[in-house]
Motif scaffolding. Structure first.
Motif, PDB file in Angstrom:
ATOM      1  N   HIS A 140       0.928  -1.135   0.049  1.00  0.00           N
ATOM      2  CA  HIS A 140      -0.062   0.060   0.032  1.00  0.00           C
ATOM      3  C   HIS A 140       0.843   1.183  -0.115  1.00  0.00           C
ATOM      4  O   HIS A 140       0.616   2.125  -0.826  1.00  0.00           O
ATOM      5  CB  HIS A 140      -0.811   0.162   1.295  1.00  0.00           C
ATOM      6  CG  HIS A 140      -2.006   1.165   1.212  1.00  0.00           C
ATOM      7  ND1 HIS A 140      -1.482   2.369   1.975  1.00  0.00           N
ATOM      8  CD2 HIS A 140      -2.970   1.100   0.751  1.00  0.00           C
ATOM      9  CE1 HIS A 140      -2.624   3.173   1.744  1.00  0.00           C
ATOM     10  NE2 HIS A 140      -3.566   2.690   1.042  1.00  0.00           N
ATOM     11  N   PHE A 141       2.130   1.231   0.756  1.00  0.00           N
ATOM     12  CA  PHE A 141       2.815   2.426   0.936  1.00  0.00           C
ATOM     13  C   PHE A 141       3.591   2.598  -0.468  1.00  0.00           C
ATOM     14  O   PHE A 141       3.439   3.825  -0.898  1.00  0.00           O
ATOM     15  CB  PHE A 141       3.732   2.008   1.944  1.00  0.00           C
ATOM     16  CG  PHE A 141       5.052   2.850   1.962  1.00  0.00           C
ATOM     17  CD1 PHE A 141       4.573   4.349   2.963  1.00  0.00           C
ATOM     18  CD2 PHE A 141       6.395   2.906   1.671  1.00  0.00           C
ATOM     19  CE1 PHE A 141       5.602   5.312   2.981  1.00  0.00           C
ATOM     20  CE2 PHE A 141       7.197   3.758   1.754  1.00  0.00           C
ATOM     21  CZ  PHE A 141       6.981   4.975   2.514  1.00  0.00           C
ATOM     22  N   LEU A 142       4.122   1.579  -1.070  1.00  0.00           N
ATOM     23  CA  LEU A 142       4.880   1.567  -2.312  1.00  0.00           C
ATOM     24  C   LEU A 142       3.769   2.155  -3.413  1.00  0.00           C
ATOM     25  O   LEU A 142       4.134   3.094  -4.275  1.00  0.00           O
ATOM     26  CB  LEU A 142       5.400   0.201  -2.847  1.00  0.00           C
ATOM     27  CG  LEU A 142       6.421  -0.142  -1.971  1.00  0.00           C
ATOM     28  CD1 LEU A 142       6.758  -1.787  -2.520  1.00  0.00           C
ATOM     29  CD2 LEU A 142       7.700   0.561  -2.177  1.00  0.00           C
ATOM     30  N   ASN A 143       2.549   1.599  -3.458  1.00  0.00           N
ATOM     31  CA  ASN A 143       1.505   2.311  -4.391  1.00  0.00           C
ATOM     32  C   ASN A 143       1.320   3.618  -4.143  1.00  0.00           C
ATOM     33  O   ASN A 143       0.889   4.390  -5.133  1.00  0.00           O
ATOM     34  CB  ASN A 143       0.241   1.475  -4.100  1.00  0.00           C
ATOM     35  CG  ASN A 143       0.255   0.051  -4.935  1.00  0.00           C
ATOM     36  OD1 ASN A 143       1.154  -0.194  -5.724  1.00  0.00           O
ATOM     37  ND2 ASN A 143      -0.487  -0.943  -4.251  1.00  0.00           N
ATOM     38  N   ALA A 144       1.070   3.987  -2.837  1.00  0.00           N
ATOM     39  CA  ALA A 144       0.912   5.646  -2.796  1.00  0.00           C
ATOM     40  C   ALA A 144       1.929   6.347  -2.914  1.00  0.00           C
ATOM     41  O   ALA A 144       1.680   7.674  -3.400  1.00  0.00           O
ATOM     42  CB  ALA A 144       0.633   5.547  -1.197  1.00  0.00           C
ATOM     43  N   VAL A 145       3.206   6.094  -2.668  1.00  0.00           N
ATOM     44  CA  VAL A 145       4.145   7.184  -2.870  1.00  0.00           C
ATOM     45  C   VAL A 145       5.147   7.082  -4.082  1.00  0.00           C
ATOM     46  O   VAL A 145       5.714   7.711  -4.475  1.00  0.00           O
ATOM     47  CB  VAL A 145       5.345   7.224  -1.676  1.00  0.00           C
ATOM     48  CG1 VAL A 145       4.402   7.325  -0.171  1.00  0.00           C
ATOM     49  CG2 VAL A 145       5.999   5.790  -1.344  1.00  0.00           C
ATOM     50  N   CYS A 146       5.144   5.805  -4.751  1.00  0.00           N
ATOM     51  CA  CYS A 146       6.133   5.586  -5.939  1.00  0.00           C
ATOM     52  C   CYS A 146       5.575   6.056  -7.084  1.00  0.00           C
ATOM     53  O   CYS A 146       4.609   5.769  -7.523  1.00  0.00           O
ATOM     54  CB  CYS A 146       6.506   4.220  -5.810  1.00  0.00           C
ATOM     55  SG  CYS A 146       7.673   3.714  -4.316  1.00  0.00           S
TER      56      CYS A 146
END
Length: 531
Positions: A213-219
């Motif tokens: 979820h973090f990778l999807n949100a920020v990358c």
């Protein structure tokens, strides 16, 4: 700007990666992914200058400050929280210390006055007068009280130290930020704040994370370590994963018309490039995706384990009733008059800042611990499988190999069956004869999941099952639990994992009481944001 030119690394006679040529530019966030042991953290160390590559070099634009998330939680124990965070900008901290030393002098000379004036000018230019308020904003954003600013780091808990060191990495507007697993041990609100911070950040961010979820949100880009090479792709993790699966399908289906597959892939790219995002970087991201060609799509050598849970028996109407359970651990009441009923089809995520509370509840309902008060009752049709957070009791001091170990949990013990089953869990060849006590953390988790799969239970209880797993295994486990037809009670810090599995959220609060919500995890997060 970071330029990586012809970088290779040989480690203990093995080539981790070679001939790496990449550019990392401002305004983008790069997620580094790869199987366990591929060299993600090692590559981050090369970028930071902490490790010399075997060949090639890394160059950083002159005058650009790089900040790195520190991993040693005891390195700053002798400092206050305020000093620790400000040390994220070493030059600013050095100026402050030199200024203080000059002003403490009893015999203040003219030379001291000139030097102090120089330092004051540089201090003001670096926004030094705003340093304390900047630290306070970072600390509060990560969910800590500003009251701890003058506390010694040695007095903080492990989770508080993690947040302070993260604040240190973010402090002072560095041009480049390198983060290795920044969401580990962070609560939901802190992760959400960090996502917003990084999405608005104008510099270059490079991050290693298992949090999808973090990778999807920020990358804006994914840097994939695979085939002994490191390649960069446009888009977030979800886009990378879906496109890599599609490319693999194309490779497997060589007999089909290439033109049809290319059209399918181009339509896929267009669909993703049209997705909206709250990030300011969305426009440039869409432009990059619009220019993407089929030849630039990823192909991966990674293997995904097979994780699937089948029920030997359909559960009846009565699953589990918990009434008035209370429990005190080390003088702290972690469960206080907890009551709930599990209904057929429930997949319940237990969340909250105190993970000891979740573990205690699971141990009680699995018969490993007695409650101080209250009771619980399982339905007569229920069969259970349990994944404890600490699995050491199953492996420590055990000289059995994988085949022998797994044979304890199934009546089907032929070697062909066991080798086939273990093969699907990525244990192949002579790996199946390794003693289980020497397995890595991720391998032990796959063993525990194999054990659960063999039981054929209709209720699964899992306490932090994604710990120690790589992204491939997390994805496989996620799919297996989504497709499971029985009941699941689980605790996890993985946002995507909870959102795609749970249809009910029970939050155990810091005082041991609980809030029960029939909703998705995203709905729960939005509700908690509103207070």
């Amino acid at each position: 700007m970071i330029d990586v030119n012809n970088v290779s690394l040989n480690f203990s006679g093995q080539t981790l990666f070679k001939d790496v040529d990449l550019k990392f530019t401002p305004g983008n966030c790069y997620g580094i992914i790869g199987a366990n042991g591929a060299g993600k953290s090692t590559f981050l160390r090369i970028l930071s200058g902490d490790l010399e590559p075997t060949t090639g070099h890394v160059s950083v634009k002159p005058g650009v400050r790089m900040s790195v998330l520190k991993q040693d939680h005891f390195a700053f124990d002798e400092y206050t929280v305020l000093d620790t965070v400000i040390q994220g900008n070493p030059r600013l901290y050095a100026i402050m210390k030199e200024k203080d030393a000059i002003y403490m002098k009893e015999d203040f000379s003219d030379e001291d006055g000139i030097r102090a004036a120089e330092l004051e000018a540089e201090f003001a230019e670096m926004d030094g007068w705003e340093a304390e308020s900047d630290v306070s904003r970072l600390i509060q954003g990560l969910g800590l009280s500003e009251d701890i600013l003058y506390s010694e780091m040695s007095a903080l808990t492990a989770k508080e130290k993690v947040k302070v060191l993260l604040a240190q990495a973010l402090f002072g507007n560095p041009g480049i930020i390198l983060l290795d697993e920044p969401t580990n041990h962070l609560d939901v609100k802190a992760i959400d704040w960090l996502e917003d911070f990084l999405m608005e950040y104008p510099g270059t961010v490079i991050v290693v994370s298992h949090d999808r979820h973090f990778l999807n949100a920020v990358c804006t880009n994914i840097v994939d370590i695979d085939y002994g090479k490191i390649k960069m792709y446009v888009g977030n993790y979800e886009f990378w994963y879906a496109s890599s699966q599609l490319v693999q399908k194309m490779i497997r289906d060589q007999n089909k018309k290439n033109e049809e597959k290319i059209k399918e892939l181009q339509a896929f790219i267009q669909r993703f490039s049209a997705n909206k995002s709250k990030s300011k970087q969305a426009t440039s991201r869409r432009k990059l995706l619009d220019k993407l060609t089929v030849e630039e799509m990823p192909a991966s050598s990674r293997r995904y384990p097979f994780v699937g849970f089948n029920m030997d028996r359909e559960p009846g109407k009565d699953i589990l009733i918990v009434e008035g359970i209370s429990k005190t651990i080390d003088g702290v009441k972690v469960l206080d008059n907890l009551s709930f009923r599990v209904n057929k089809g429930d997949k319940i995520a237990f969340v909250g800042e105190n993970e000891i509370a979740n573990t205690t509840l699971f141990k009680i309902i699995m018969g490993e611990m007695e409650p101080d008060e209250g009771e619980y009752k399982w339905g007569v049709t229920i069969t259970k499988s349990y994944f404890p957070m600490d699995n050491s009791a199953y492996f420590n001091g055990c000289s059995l190999n994988l085949v022998q170990w797994l044979s304890q949990y199934t009546p089907e013990t032929t070697e062909s069956f066991m080798r086939g089953f273990l093969g699907r869990m990525l244990f192949s060849g002579d790996d199946v004869y390794k003693e289980v006590q020497v397995l890595s953390g991720g391998e032990k988790v796959r063993c525990m999941l194999s054990r659960m799969m063999l039981y054929g239970s209709n209720v699964l209880v899992l306490d932090q099952p994604t710990n120690h797993l790589d992204l491939e295994s997390i994805t496989a486990l996620n799919e297996g639990l989504k497709n499971f037809k029985g009941n699941i009670l689980f605790a996890s810090h993985d946002h995507e994992f909870i959102q795609t599995i749970a249809n009910r959220i029970i939050e155990i609060k810091s005082d041991g009481t609980a809030a029960d919500r029939l909703c998705t995890y995203d709905e729960y997060v939005e509700e908690t944001k509103r207070g």
